[in-house]
Design a protein around this motif. Structure first.
Motif, short mmCIF file in Angstrom:
data_model
loop_
_atom_site.label_atom_id
_atom_site.label_comp_id
_atom_site.label_asym_id
_atom_site.label_seq_id
_atom_site.Cartn_x
_atom_site.Cartn_y
_atom_site.Cartn_z
N ARG A 20 74.41 39.56 39.39
CA ARG A 20 73.41 40.34 40.14
C ARG A 20 72.01 40.23 39.57
NH1 ARG A 20 75.10 44.75 43.43
NH2 ARG A 20 73.22 45.70 42.58
N GLY A 21 71.84 39.50 38.49
CA GLY A 21 70.50 39.37 37.93
C GLY A 21 70.55 39.04 36.46
N LYS A 55 69.75 40.56 32.77
CA LYS A 55 69.51 41.82 32.05
C LYS A 55 68.37 41.64 31.05
CE LYS A 55 71.73 45.24 29.11
NZ LYS A 55 72.95 45.62 28.41
N CYS A 83 55.89 47.15 26.43
CA CYS A 83 57.34 47.31 26.61
C CYS A 83 57.82 48.61 25.99
CB CYS A 83 58.08 46.15 25.95
SG CYS A 83 57.85 44.56 26.76
N SER A 114 64.64 49.85 24.49
CA SER A 114 65.91 50.25 25.11
C SER A 114 66.97 50.43 24.03
CB SER A 114 66.39 49.19 26.10
OG SER A 114 65.49 49.02 27.14
N ALA A 168 62.36 46.88 27.38
CA ALA A 168 62.27 46.91 28.84
C ALA A 168 60.80 46.90 29.26
CB ALA A 168 62.95 48.16 29.39
N THR A 213 60.68 47.74 35.85
CA THR A 213 61.46 46.54 36.18
C THR A 213 62.89 46.70 35.66
OG1 THR A 213 61.10 45.26 34.15
CG2 THR A 213 59.39 45.13 35.84
N GLU A 214 63.75 45.78 36.06
CA GLU A 214 65.12 45.76 35.56
C GLU A 214 65.34 44.66 34.54
OE1 GLU A 214 68.00 45.74 38.70
OE2 GLU A 214 66.96 47.29 39.81
N THR A 215 64.29 43.92 34.20
CA THR A 215 64.41 42.80 33.28
C THR A 215 63.86 43.19 31.92
OG1 THR A 215 64.08 41.28 35.12
CG2 THR A 215 63.78 40.38 32.93
N GLY A 216 64.49 42.67 30.88
CA GLY A 216 64.03 42.96 29.53
C GLY A 216 64.09 41.73 28.65
#
Length: 121
Positions: A3-4, A6, A28, A31, A46, A50-53
């Motif tokens: 799904r993407g 991480k 940033c 997390s 993170a 966004t959902e990207t790190g």
């Protein structure tokens, strides 16, 4: 089903210095920051909204990748404005923003000399 992404790994020599760069200069948020074996921590960061790190971690045998061009492209709505904002916080750009037929991009370096693309979407 995948799904993407991480996070992507960013190899660094000094995790504390890298952590300061990515949090204080880029913005940033931490997390995860925990011990992971002798002499290293597992640090995930993170990007707000966004959902990207990224993970500031150098696996054994990958030390030669620190300070090189990284195959990572960060996107933003306005490359010129984002580059100006990052520069005002001390981020060095090795390629100033420029408009191309395919979009706009710039290249910046982190505290270890790793280089990353900043581009329009």
């Amino acid at each position: 089903m995948i799904r993407g992404i991480k996070f992507v790994g960013v190899p660094v020599h000094n995790q504390d210095e890298a952590l300061r760069f990515w949090t204080e200069k880029v913005g940033c948020k931490i997390s995860t920051d925990q011990e992971m074996g002798p002499g290293q921590r597992w640090i995930e960061l993170a990007f707000p909204g966004t959902e990207t790190g990224i993970a500031l971690f150098t696996p054994e045998g990958h030390e030669d990748r620190v300070g090189t061009f990284q195959s990572i492209s960060f996107w933003c709505d306005d490359v010129f404005a984002t580059a100006k904002s990052l520069e005002s916080r001390g981020v060095a750009f090795v390629q100033a923003p420029r408009k191309e037929d395919w979009g706009t991009s710039a290249i910046f370096a982190d505290a270890d000399g790793n280089q990353f693309v900043l581009s329009s979407r």
